[in-house]
Design an enzyme around this catalytic site. Structure first.
Site, short mmCIF file in Angstrom:
data_model
loop_
_atom_site.label_atom_id
_atom_site.label_comp_id
_atom_site.label_asym_id
_atom_site.label_seq_id
_atom_site.Cartn_x
_atom_site.Cartn_y
_atom_site.Cartn_z
NE ARG A 175 -4.04 -1.94 0.28
CZ ARG A 175 -4.02 -3.22 -0.12
NH1 ARG A 175 -2.95 -3.72 -0.73
NH2 ARG A 175 -5.08 -3.99 0.07
CB SER A 218 -8.66 -1.39 4.19
OG SER A 218 -8.98 -2.67 3.74
CD GLU A 246 -5.81 1.07 1.99
OE1 GLU A 246 -5.70 -0.09 2.36
OE2 GLU A 246 -6.63 1.45 1.12
#
Ligand code: FAD
Ligand code: EPU
Length: 339
Positions: free
Chosen positions: A164, A239, A335
């Site tokens: 990520r 997420s 995130e």
């Protein structure tokens, strides 16, 4: 190109946060982007480039220019060694690119089915799901430098992809606008079905031992539909936190107290723990505070039940981070891009 003023960004972010952009423009080609740069607009104004708005949380009105990227086009070049090079404009919807590749039997991308957002944002956080990350199929990308308008081709190494993460979230944040992404895909694909959930899903679908990429794509879509809330129905950005990586020592300590904890081995020294599991253990799953909430079946996804503000979502996120830190001595990292 029409410059709009003071418009609501609610339709442009999947959290459905109702903030205003002082100025807003949609671009459909590289020339339009170049002209925004040559006019000095992007250098002189605070700006943000937006694709599908599926990984952003707006916490206040945006006092600047929002550039919505609609750069289109998909090109296919045959490469050597059974590989196909597929190049897509940054404004193409990611899942439409996946569908195009599956229809043409270009393999490697099928595990990334149904991830929302645009092609141009995919390298920013090196999107990933079901055992595959963008970096596994990435060839190169082209981006315009905001300071000069010059095009630069980035190789995989230069993008510095990690879980990520990429150079575009770090040193080069805000310095380049991605205009196209090239993928290296297989002409005679052998799908990756090692991820347990995909194997189980294929078995439930009655698909035999050697599934095609179409079946794998369908399996991923059906798992995702079951697990993740649809932003059309309930505001969210997937997420909200990354899954944290802890040292083996720290992991053993937590495991001593919670023997059933799920985990993934990163390497001999590091373990990744699902943040959703930790958040659930702390009692947050399904909880709501006004319209800001934690999804009832996936605790890693924060949701907007209607009129939540970005500030309310952030307050909830902070409280979750404190609680996970106090319970597990693990610091969660967001995130989602908070703006
Ligand atoms: P945006 O939200 O528009 O932008 C994200 C960031 O990238 C911003 O900082 C923006 O400024 C920047 N950016 C956008 N376009 C460009 C460009 N052309 N050049 C430079 N910078 C740019 N992600 C995963 O990795 N795996 C998943 O499984 C996954 N599942 C999700 C499920 C749901 C239901 C949702 C809502 C989100 C999910 N996500 C997942 C997150 C999201 O889909 C990805 O991060 C996606 O790449 C975001 O694309 P976007 O176009 O919407 O980006
Ligand atoms: N879990 C719980 N409770 C929850 C949620 C999860 O106990 O409320 C447990 C599950 O039972 C499972 C583990 O946590 O044992 C992992 O859950 P899941 O398979 O749902 O995946 P995740 O770790 O929550 C990650 C990615 C997703 C990606 C999926 C599939 C991150 C931050 N998230 O989720 O990506 O789609 O794996 O590969 O890495 C995103 O980035 O936006 C995203 C949705």
């Amino acid at each position: 190109m029409e410059l709009k003023k003071n418009i609501s960004l609610k339709p442009y972010n999947t959290f459905g946060i109702d903030v205003n952009a002082e100025r807003f423009i949609e671009i459909s080609g590289i020339d339009e982007l170049k002209s925004l740069i040559s006019n000095g607009l992007l250098q002189q104004t605070k700006f943000i480039i937006l694709g599908g708005g599926s990984n952003v949380l707006f916490t206040r009105d945006f006092e600047g220019l929002v550039v919505k990227n609609n750069i289109a086009g998909i090109n296919v070049d045959k490469a050597d060694h059974g590989m196909v090079r597929v190049t897509a404009g940054a404004g193409i919807v990611w899942s439409e690119l996946v569908d195009f590749c599956i229809e043409n039997n270009y393999g490697g991308i099928e595990n990334l089915s149904l991830i929302p957002g645009s092609v141009g944002a995919a390298p920013i956080q090196n999107i990933g799901a079901y055992g595959v990350e963008l970096k596994d199929i990435f060839h190169t990308l082209t981006a315009l430098e905001v300071a000069t308008g010059e095009a630069r081709v980035f190789t995989k190494e230069e993008c510095r992809f990690a879980y990520r993460d990429s150079v575009f979230k770090r040193e080069l944040k805000g310095k380049y606008i991605i205009v196209s992404v090239s993928l290296a895909l297989q002409e005679n694909p052998v799908p990756d079905t090692n991820y347990g959930a995909i194997k189980d899903e294929l078995r439930n679908m009655g698909v035999d031992e050697t599934p095609g990429i179409q079946s794998v794509g369908e399996a991923v879509i059906s798992i995702r539909r079951r697990k993740l809330p649809d932003p059309e129905e309930i505001g969210n950005a997937g997420s909200f936190f990354k899954n944290p990586v802890v040292s083996m020592e720290h992991f053993k300590e937590i495991q001593g107290k919670y023997p059933d904890m799920p985990f993934y081995e990163v390497d001999a020294e590091h373990i990744k723990i699902p943040a959703g599991w930790m958040i659930e253990q702390c009692g947050w799953k399904g909880k709501s505070f006004g319209d800001a909430g934690v999804h009832e079946s996936q605790a890693l996804v924060l949701v907007n039940h209607g009129k939540a503000t970005g500030q309310e979502i952030i307050k909830l996120a902070m409280n979750i981070m404190t609680s996970v830190s106090e319970t597990f001595a693990v610091e969660l990292e967001m995130e989602v891009n908070v703006i």
